[in-house]
Design a protein around this motif. Structure first.
Motif, short mmCIF file in Angstrom:
data_model
loop_
_atom_site.label_atom_id
_atom_site.label_comp_id
_atom_site.label_asym_id
_atom_site.label_seq_id
_atom_site.Cartn_x
_atom_site.Cartn_y
_atom_site.Cartn_z
N LEU A 1 0.84 -1.21 0.00
CA LEU A 1 0.00 0.00 0.00
C LEU A 1 0.87 1.26 0.00
O LEU A 1 0.63 2.20 -0.77
N SER A 2 1.91 1.28 0.85
CA SER A 2 2.73 2.50 0.92
C SER A 2 3.52 2.68 -0.38
O SER A 2 3.67 3.80 -0.86
N GLN A 3 3.97 1.58 -0.96
CA GLN A 3 4.72 1.70 -2.22
C GLN A 3 3.80 2.18 -3.36
O GLN A 3 4.17 3.06 -4.14
N THR A 4 2.60 1.60 -3.42
CA THR A 4 1.67 2.00 -4.49
C THR A 4 1.28 3.47 -4.34
O THR A 4 1.25 4.22 -5.33
N LEU A 5 1.00 3.88 -3.11
CA LEU A 5 0.63 5.28 -2.87
C LEU A 5 1.80 6.19 -3.25
O LEU A 5 1.61 7.25 -3.86
N TYR A 6 3.01 5.77 -2.89
CA TYR A 6 4.19 6.57 -3.21
C TYR A 6 4.32 6.77 -4.73
O TYR A 6 4.49 7.90 -5.22
N GLU A 7 4.22 5.67 -5.46
CA GLU A 7 4.40 5.74 -6.92
C GLU A 7 3.30 6.59 -7.56
O GLU A 7 3.55 7.41 -8.43
N LYS A 8 2.06 6.40 -7.08
CA LYS A 8 0.93 7.17 -7.61
C LYS A 8 1.12 8.66 -7.32
O LYS A 8 0.85 9.52 -8.16
N SER A 9 1.60 8.97 -6.11
CA SER A 9 1.78 10.38 -5.71
C SER A 9 2.85 11.05 -6.56
O SER A 9 2.74 12.24 -6.87
N CYS A 10 3.88 10.29 -6.94
CA CYS A 10 4.90 10.84 -7.84
C CYS A 10 4.26 11.19 -9.18
O CYS A 10 4.51 12.26 -9.74
N GLN A 11 3.41 10.29 -9.67
CA GLN A 11 2.73 10.56 -10.95
C GLN A 11 1.85 11.81 -10.83
O GLN A 11 1.82 12.66 -11.70
N LEU A 12 1.11 11.91 -9.73
CA LEU A 12 0.15 13.01 -9.57
C LEU A 12 0.83 14.37 -9.42
O LEU A 12 0.29 15.39 -9.83
N THR A 13 2.00 14.38 -8.81
CA THR A 13 2.67 15.66 -8.52
C THR A 13 3.79 15.97 -9.50
O THR A 13 4.28 17.11 -9.54
N GLY A 14 4.25 14.97 -10.23
CA GLY A 14 5.41 15.16 -11.10
C GLY A 14 6.72 15.09 -10.32
O GLY A 14 7.79 15.43 -10.86
N ALA A 15 6.67 14.65 -9.05
CA ALA A 15 7.90 14.52 -8.26
C ALA A 15 8.75 13.37 -8.80
O ALA A 15 8.21 12.35 -9.22
N THR A 16 10.06 13.57 -8.75
CA THR A 16 10.97 12.50 -9.18
C THR A 16 11.07 11.45 -8.07
O THR A 16 11.43 11.79 -6.94
N PRO A 17 10.73 10.19 -8.37
CA PRO A 17 10.78 9.17 -7.30
C PRO A 17 12.19 8.98 -6.75
O PRO A 17 13.15 9.01 -7.51
N LEU A 18 12.27 8.80 -5.45
CA LEU A 18 13.55 8.46 -4.83
C LEU A 18 13.66 6.94 -4.91
O LEU A 18 12.69 6.22 -4.64
N THR A 19 14.86 6.47 -5.25
CA THR A 19 15.05 5.02 -5.40
C THR A 19 15.49 4.42 -4.08
O THR A 19 16.29 5.01 -3.37
N LYS A 20 14.97 3.23 -3.76
CA LYS A 20 15.40 2.57 -2.53
C LYS A 20 16.87 2.19 -2.66
O LYS A 20 17.28 1.71 -3.72
N PRO A 21 17.68 2.37 -1.59
CA PRO A 21 19.12 2.08 -1.68
C PRO A 21 19.41 0.68 -2.21
O PRO A 21 20.34 0.49 -2.99
N ALA A 22 18.61 -0.33 -1.85
CA ALA A 22 18.87 -1.70 -2.33
C ALA A 22 18.80 -1.72 -3.85
O ALA A 22 19.62 -2.34 -4.52
N LEU A 23 17.83 -0.98 -4.41
CA LEU A 23 17.69 -0.94 -5.87
C LEU A 23 18.83 -0.14 -6.48
O LEU A 23 19.37 -0.48 -7.52
N GLN A 24 19.22 0.97 -5.76
CA GLN A 24 20.32 1.79 -6.26
C GLN A 24 21.57 0.93 -6.42
O GLN A 24 22.27 1.00 -7.41
N ALA A 25 21.82 0.06 -5.40
CA ALA A 25 23.02 -0.78 -5.42
C ALA A 25 22.97 -1.72 -6.63
O ALA A 25 23.95 -1.90 -7.35
N GLN A 26 21.77 -2.29 -6.90
CA GLN A 26 21.64 -3.21 -8.03
C GLN A 26 21.91 -2.49 -9.35
O GLN A 26 22.62 -2.99 -10.20
N VAL A 27 21.32 -1.26 -9.45
CA VAL A 27 21.49 -0.50 -10.69
C VAL A 27 22.96 -0.11 -10.86
O VAL A 27 23.55 -0.25 -11.92
#
Ligand SMILES: NC(=O)c1ccc[n+]([C@@H]2O[C@H](COP(=O)([O-])OP(=O)(O)OC[C@H]3O[C@@H](n4cnc5c(N)ncnc54)[C@H](OP(=O)(O)O)[C@@H]3O)[C@@H](O)[C@H]2O)c1
Length: 289
Positions: free
Chosen positions: A262-288
């Protein structure tokens, strides 16, 4: 005295936010009062300066019901200040009838939550330049009766005196704080607080007969303000992140707060609604990386 910190407090011309600004000024901190009404904010600032001669308190205009205003505020802060040490997302409201923000969101979802969501993202660069930055979200026990339902982001019927809309916005505040805590760089923490039930203008819209009795259980804003300030400044909050605590009184928590999806979905939706650039989770940053 320890080094002066610079704090932004939204909605600090009245209620808990005002008292937080006053107490911060008494501690010698620099306070940026982020308020929507220039004359109300100037009057509140003057009261602080009268009480604390030499107080380092500034007023900057921020209307959380308008993305333009939020963007202008953030750009001016970025231009004016090298870094910000604490952002206290305090402003809030509970109108009794359906109202909308400039972008057409239901007012409480838009101001209490989405406006602060955008503001926080725009201020991450200037917060990142502090060695020890704090974000504090004023939520409420009222999150308990909140539910996140996309259908209600823009409209809601029946409006039920704004109570269910309030619950949604305050649940969203905590979900956002928790999600943010997982995505922020190590030098920024994010925590949410229920301030307790405080006698302020907040209850201006409830029927007078109910307010007459309700007022008896309300307390003055000092305890809440001091608690919030501790979260924003004290050493013992430096490494705590993703917590939801009460400044006073018990705090039963919604099971929805344990729903990571729920918190992840709300976060992603809120980025879409506001145009905010999503912050990436550090675990994902490390993979990338
Ligand atoms: N009081 C309580 O018992 C209680 C309990 C739980 C949680 N809370 C939370 O604590 C926070 C502070 O509440 P409070 O009791 O201090 O309320 P308050 O006395 O009504 O103050 C709210 C502040 O928010 C500002 N604000 C409202 N809409 C805004 C907008 N669009 N843009 C910028 N600022 C805006 C108001 O500005 P104006 O003066 O211009 O309207 C005011 O400065 C809120 O988030 C509330 O949900 C309060």
């Amino acid at each position: 005295m320890s080094e002066q910190k610079t704090l932004i407090i939204t909605g600090s011309n009245a209620g808990i936010g005002y008292t937080t600004a006053l107490q911060a000024a008494k501690k010698g901190q620099r306070v940026i009062m982020a308020c929507r009404n220039q004359s109300k904010a100037d009057a509140a600032r003057q009261t602080i300066v009268d009480a604390v001669p030499g107080a380092d308190v500034l007023v900057r205009i921020l209307d959380l019901s308008s993305f333009d205003s939020i963007r202008q505020f953030a750009a001016s802060i970025e231009q004016e200040f090298d870094h910000i040490d604490a952002l206290i997302n305090n402003a809030g409201m509970m109108p009794s009838t359906l109202e909308h923000t400039t972008e057409g969101f239901e007012m409480q979802f838009g101001v209490n939550y989405l406006g602060h969501f955008l503001l926080t993202h725009l201020l991450i660069p200037v917060l990142s330049r502090s060695p020890d930055a704090r974000i504090v979200h004023l939520s409420s026990l009222g999150h308990l009766w909140g539910n996140i339902n996309e259908k209600n982001f823009r409209d809601r019927s029946p409006y039920l005196m704004g109570v269910t809309a309030y619950g949604q916005s305050k649940l969203a505040n905590v979900l956002f704080s928790q999600e943010l805590a997982q995505r922020l760089p190590a030098n920024i923490v994010s925590n949410a607080v229920h301030p307790g039930f405080v006698d302020s203008d907040f209850f201006r819209n409830i029927p007078k007969a109910i307010y007459f009795f309700w007022r008896r259980v309300l307390v003055s804003p000092e305890t809440s303000a001091n608690f919030t300030l501790e979260m924003a400044l004290a050493e013992n909050w430096k490494d705590r992140s993703g917590e939801f605590v009460s400044a006073q009184g018990p705090l039963p928590k919604s099971p929805r707060l344990r729903n990571a999806r729920l918190s992840q979905t709300l976060y992603e939706k809120s980025c879409q609604l506001t145009g905010a650039t999503p912050l990436t989770k550090p675990a994902l940053q490390a993979q990338v990386g």
